[in-house]
Design a protein around this motif. Structure first.
Motif, PDB file in Angstrom:
ATOM      1  N   VAL A  16      60.715  -5.960 -18.193  1.00 25.10           N
ATOM      2  CA  VAL A  16      60.491  -4.987 -19.269  1.00 25.10           C
ATOM      3  C   VAL A  16      59.633  -3.832 -18.746  1.00 25.10           C
ATOM      4  N   GLY A  17      58.645  -4.176 -17.915  1.00 22.77           N
ATOM      5  CA  GLY A  17      57.826  -3.134 -17.302  1.00 22.77           C
ATOM      6  C   GLY A  17      58.653  -2.208 -16.430  1.00 22.77           C
ATOM      7  N   LEU A  18      59.656  -2.763 -15.729  1.00 26.62           N
ATOM      8  CA  LEU A  18      60.540  -1.942 -14.900  1.00 26.62           C
ATOM      9  C   LEU A  18      61.300  -0.937 -15.767  1.00 26.62           C
ATOM     10  N   THR A  59      51.922   7.211  -3.650  1.00 25.27           N
ATOM     11  CA  THR A  59      50.746   7.467  -4.489  1.00 25.27           C
ATOM     12  C   THR A  59      50.721   6.546  -5.712  1.00 25.27           C
ATOM     13  N   THR A  60      51.884   6.063  -6.137  1.00 23.49           N
ATOM     14  CA  THR A  60      51.910   5.057  -7.204  1.00 23.49           C
ATOM     15  C   THR A  60      51.226   3.775  -6.737  1.00 23.49           C
ATOM     16  N   THR A  61      51.491   3.359  -5.502  1.00 24.46           N
ATOM     17  CA  THR A  61      50.803   2.174  -4.961  1.00 24.46           C
ATOM     18  C   THR A  61      49.307   2.435  -4.811  1.00 24.46           C
ATOM     19  N   PHE A  62      48.922   3.681  -4.530  1.00 25.76           N
ATOM     20  CA  PHE A  62      47.495   4.032  -4.462  1.00 25.76           C
ATOM     21  C   PHE A  62      46.825   3.816  -5.817  1.00 25.76           C
ATOM     22  N   VAL A  63      47.485   4.268  -6.883  1.00 24.80           N
ATOM     23  CA  VAL A  63      46.900   4.142  -8.225  1.00 24.80           C
ATOM     24  C   VAL A  63      46.763   2.677  -8.613  1.00 24.80           C
ATOM     25  N   ILE A  64      47.775   1.862  -8.313  1.00 24.83           N
ATOM     26  CA  ILE A  64      47.707   0.437  -8.646  1.00 24.83           C
ATOM     27  C   ILE A  64      46.564  -0.230  -7.884  1.00 24.83           C
ATOM     28  N   GLU A  65      46.377   0.118  -6.605  1.00 26.45           N
ATOM     29  CA  GLU A  65      45.251  -0.426  -5.845  1.00 26.45           C
ATOM     30  C   GLU A  65      43.920   0.025  -6.447  1.00 26.45           C
ATOM     31  N   ALA A  66      43.845   1.288  -6.857  1.00 28.48           N
ATOM     32  CA  ALA A  66      42.605   1.792  -7.472  1.00 28.48           C
ATOM     33  C   ALA A  66      42.323   1.092  -8.795  1.00 28.48           C
ATOM     34  N   MET A  67      43.373   0.765  -9.554  1.00 31.86           N
ATOM     35  CA  MET A  67      43.179   0.017 -10.799  1.00 31.86           C
ATOM     36  C   MET A  67      42.577  -1.354 -10.515  1.00 31.86           C
ATOM     37  N   ALA A  68      43.074  -2.041  -9.480  1.00 26.76           N
ATOM     38  CA  ALA A  68      42.519  -3.346  -9.114  1.00 26.76           C
ATOM     39  C   ALA A  68      41.071  -3.212  -8.653  1.00 26.76           C
ATOM     40  N   ALA A  69      40.766  -2.149  -7.898  1.00 27.56           N
ATOM     41  CA  ALA A  69      39.387  -1.916  -7.448  1.00 27.56           C
ATOM     42  C   ALA A  69      38.467  -1.654  -8.629  1.00 27.56           C
ATOM     43  N   ARG A 296      52.466 -10.371  -9.789  1.00 32.18           N
ATOM     44  CA  ARG A 296      52.700 -10.705  -8.389  1.00 32.18           C
ATOM     45  C   ARG A 296      53.871  -9.923  -7.803  1.00 32.18           C
ATOM     46  N   ARG A 297      54.815  -9.534  -8.652  1.00 30.86           N
ATOM     47  CA  ARG A 297      56.002  -8.819  -8.173  1.00 30.86           C
ATOM     48  C   ARG A 297      55.990  -7.343  -8.544  1.00 30.86           C
ATOM     49  N   VAL A 298      54.831  -6.835  -8.897  1.00 28.95           N
ATOM     50  CA  VAL A 298      54.747  -5.425  -9.293  1.00 28.95           C
ATOM     51  C   VAL A 298      55.199  -4.512  -8.161  1.00 28.95           C
ATOM     52  N   GLY A 299      54.772  -4.811  -6.942  1.00 29.23           N
ATOM     53  CA  GLY A 299      55.140  -3.968  -5.807  1.00 29.23           C
ATOM     54  C   GLY A 299      56.644  -3.889  -5.609  1.00 29.23           C
ATOM     55  N   THR A 300      57.322  -5.035  -5.718  1.00 30.60           N
ATOM     56  CA  THR A 300      58.780  -5.065  -5.561  1.00 30.60           C
ATOM     57  C   THR A 300      59.471  -4.301  -6.678  1.00 30.60           C
ATOM     58  N   LEU A 301      58.963  -4.455  -7.901  1.00 29.56           N
ATOM     59  CA  LEU A 301      59.571  -3.774  -9.038  1.00 29.56           C
ATOM     60  C   LEU A 301      59.403  -2.258  -8.932  1.00 29.56           C
ATOM     61  N   VAL A 302      58.263  -1.816  -8.427  1.00 24.42           N
ATOM     62  CA  VAL A 302      58.046  -0.377  -8.262  1.00 24.42           C
ATOM     63  C   VAL A 302      59.035   0.188  -7.245  1.00 24.42           C
ATOM     64  N   SER A 459      47.683  -1.246  -1.411  1.00 26.96           N
ATOM     65  CA  SER A 459      48.876  -0.481  -1.088  1.00 26.96           C
ATOM     66  C   SER A 459      49.412  -0.866   0.291  1.00 26.96           C
ATOM     67  N   PRO A 460      50.737  -0.884   0.473  1.00 30.05           N
ATOM     68  CA  PRO A 460      51.292  -1.098   1.820  1.00 30.05           C
ATOM     69  C   PRO A 460      50.835  -0.016   2.796  1.00 30.05           C
ATOM     70  N   PHE A 461      50.434   1.137   2.254  1.00 37.47           N
ATOM     71  CA  PHE A 461      49.960   2.248   3.086  1.00 37.47           C
ATOM     72  C   PHE A 461      48.431   2.198   3.115  1.00 37.47           C
ATOM     73  N   ARG A 462      47.923   1.119   3.699  1.00 35.29           N
ATOM     74  CA  ARG A 462      46.490   0.843   3.600  1.00 35.29           C
ATOM     75  C   ARG A 462      45.658   1.625   4.602  1.00 35.29           C
ATOM     76  N   HIS A 463      46.279   2.146   5.651  1.00 41.74           N
ATOM     77  CA  HIS A 463      45.517   2.876   6.649  1.00 41.74           C
ATOM     78  C   HIS A 463      45.060   4.223   6.074  1.00 41.74           C
ATOM     79  N   THR A 464      43.858   4.643   6.458  1.00 43.24           N
ATOM     80  CA  THR A 464      43.305   5.898   5.957  1.00 43.24           C
ATOM     81  C   THR A 464      44.170   7.097   6.334  1.00 43.24           C
ATOM     82  N   PHE A 465      44.957   6.950   7.387  1.00 47.52           N
ATOM     83  CA  PHE A 465      45.856   8.032   7.799  1.00 47.52           C
ATOM     84  C   PHE A 465      46.745   8.485   6.654  1.00 47.52           C
TER      85      PHE A 465
END
Length: 492
Positions: A16-18, A59-69, A296-302, A459-465
């Motif tokens: 439903v979230g998807l 950047t969507t994965t960035f926001v989800i990581e920031a929400m968890a933080a 747990r499957r949020v990343g896959t759904l995104v 985020s899968p893009f965890r490196h500061t680069f």
């Protein structure tokens, strides 16, 4: 959007979230994409929209990581308060009393207890923390103000787009020549609509009616009900499906009039803004992701959502540019079906496609306006202070409503409105703010948790680069779009 920690809301499944995320992203911007595709060329458009979809996903994965933080930081503060209260309680006893009491049960440092005793991981996204609150947690005062300014500018652009789109649709339906020979006609604003009234005058009349009917909602609170959301989503998908199928049928019969160019660099800046606007969802992710029951499957759904949306945008735009002559494509793609019987010869369906944006956009306008009004209040709010009644009930609603209506009166070029809103404020909200939120969110967690704790929503893009890549990319895009606007103005 402007608020802080809000109620999570009713939980729903990941699937439903998807669907909710798909509906959130695919909106008004999709209707302006076909013309932007035609102006930039099909090859350039395909390459750019694919890359921008990837950037938006990042950047969507960035926001989800920031929400968890943010949730972890809230848990840490709650744990500190509990320890202080425990210390206050034990200080009321003598040493003998303390020795006589059983030791408290040891708990992990950042875990909290649900009602009923369930154990919660500290990186669980259990509280809906809006972007404004995350900015307050991770940014300094200047950063918070810049966040709200960016949000206000974006919402102003949103309202201007909505305020122009509805009168345009009404004008085209009321003034258009609905004979079956009108599909190849390109109307001008000075053409007559009815009697001595020109199309431009008719647009202003419909804009005035729109303002009078929906403007008063800004002075009150408004929210979209569940059933209204279902109805508008249903209408949207019926309309989009009809347009794609009708265009495919016409192309299949060999009647397609479109011969788009492969590449045209002059159309790239506007396409960039339209694409950024069309992939916008980052500001609404907290209210979308938090109620998902199994994250747990949020990343896959995104990932699935972005692949589906990219495919949908490509299908809608490519069928449009090969079905219709590029010079005849409207800013609002639905209008290409209202005066062309070669594509759609059923009058009722032509009117449905022409008018469906009127209903769907009209239901969103009050909600966006109230959100903007609340952002203004938050931007000027001071701790412990309250606004006078006149400022709260009159001034803030007026500064919310008047500017976008003035813009809509000055221009009804939807493509430019969407492009500028996406290229400037959209770049800030979709790129810069998520990158900075995740960067400073990570830095805030190190003193609390150390470097051993891993954010399970990282985020899968965890490196500061990747953070700085997004910031540099956004800066380059802003410079490119601005330079193009200046060059275009000097040519005129």
């Amino acid at each position: 959007m402007a608020g802080g920690i809000t109620e999570t809301g009713e939980l729903y499944s990941p699937y439903v979230g998807l669907v909710y995320m798909f509906n959130l992203i695919v909106g008004t911007g999709a209707l302006t994409m076909p013309k932007a595709f035609a102006q930039a060329g099909w090859a350039v458009s395909l390459a750019l929209i694919s890359f921008l979809a990837f950037m938006s996903y990042m950047t969507t994965t960035f926001v989800i990581e920031a929400m968890a933080a943010a949730n972890a930081q809230l848990c840490w503060k709650r744990r500190e308060q509990e320890e202080v209260q425990d210390c206050d309680c034990t200080s009321d006893y003598s040493d003998d009393d303390v020795r006589g009491r059983s030791e408290p049960e040891t708990r992990p440092i950042l875990s909290v207890q649900r009602t009923g005793g369930g154990h919660v991981d500290h990186f669980d996204i259990v509280e809906r923390v809006e972007m404004g609150q995350m900015a307050s947690m991770f940014f300094n005062k200047v950063g918070v103000n810049m966040f709200y300014i960016c949000m206000v500018v974006y919402l102003y652009g949103d309202l201007a787009i909505y305020a122009a789109a509805v009168p345009i649709s009404l004008m085209e339906v009321a003034c258009g020549n609905h004979s079956c020979s009108a599909g190849s006609v390109k109307y001008d604003d000075t053409d007559l609509c009815w009697g001595p009234v020109t199309r431009k005058d008719a647009y202003k009349v419909f804009l005035s009616i729109f303002t009078v009917m929906l403007g008063p909602f800004v002075f009150f609170d408004a929210q979209k009900t569940k059933y209204l959301q279902i109805l508008t989503s249903l209408m949207r998908w019926i309309a989009f499906t009809m347009m794609i199928i009708l265009a495919l049928i016409r192309i299949g019969k060999g009647r397609g009039e479109g011969h788009p160019r492969m590449a045209q660099i002059s159309g790239v800046p506007n396409l960039f803004g339209v694409c950024v606007y069309s992939f916008m969802c980052q500001h609404s992710l907290p209210s979308l992701v938090t109620p998902i029951s199994d994250k747990r499957r949020v990343g896959t759904l995104v990932v699935c959502d972005y692949v589906l949306i990219l495919g949908f945008y490509g299908l809608l735009s490519f069928t449009a540019i090969f079905c219709f002559d590029s010079s005849l494509l409207h800013d609002m793609y639905t209008l290409n079906f209202t005066d062309n019987c070669d594509v759609l010869d059923i009058p009722a369906l032509r009117y449905f496609l022409g008018l469906f944006p009127v209903f769907t956009i009209s239901t969103n306008f009050p909600i966006i306006a109230v959100t903007l009004r609340n952002n203004w209040k938050t931007l000027f709010h001071r701790d412990g202070g309250t606004y006078p009644w006149v400022v709260d009930r009159i001034v803030f609603p007026l500064i919310t409503l008047v500017p976008p209506i003035i813009v809509a009166f000055c221009t009804h070029n939807l493509e430019s409105l969407v492009g500028i809103t996406g290229a400037y404020a959209g770049t800030g909200i979709q790129y810069v703010i998520p990158a900075l939120l995740v960067y400073y969110g990570r830095r805030h967690l190190v003193p609390m948790l150390g470097t051993d704790e891993v954010n399970k929503h990282q985020s899968p893009f965890r490196h500061t680069f990747w953070v700085w890549f997004v910031v540099v990319w956004a800066t380059f895009c802003l410079m490119f779009v601005t330079a193009n606007i200046i060059l275009e103005d000097t040519k005129k």
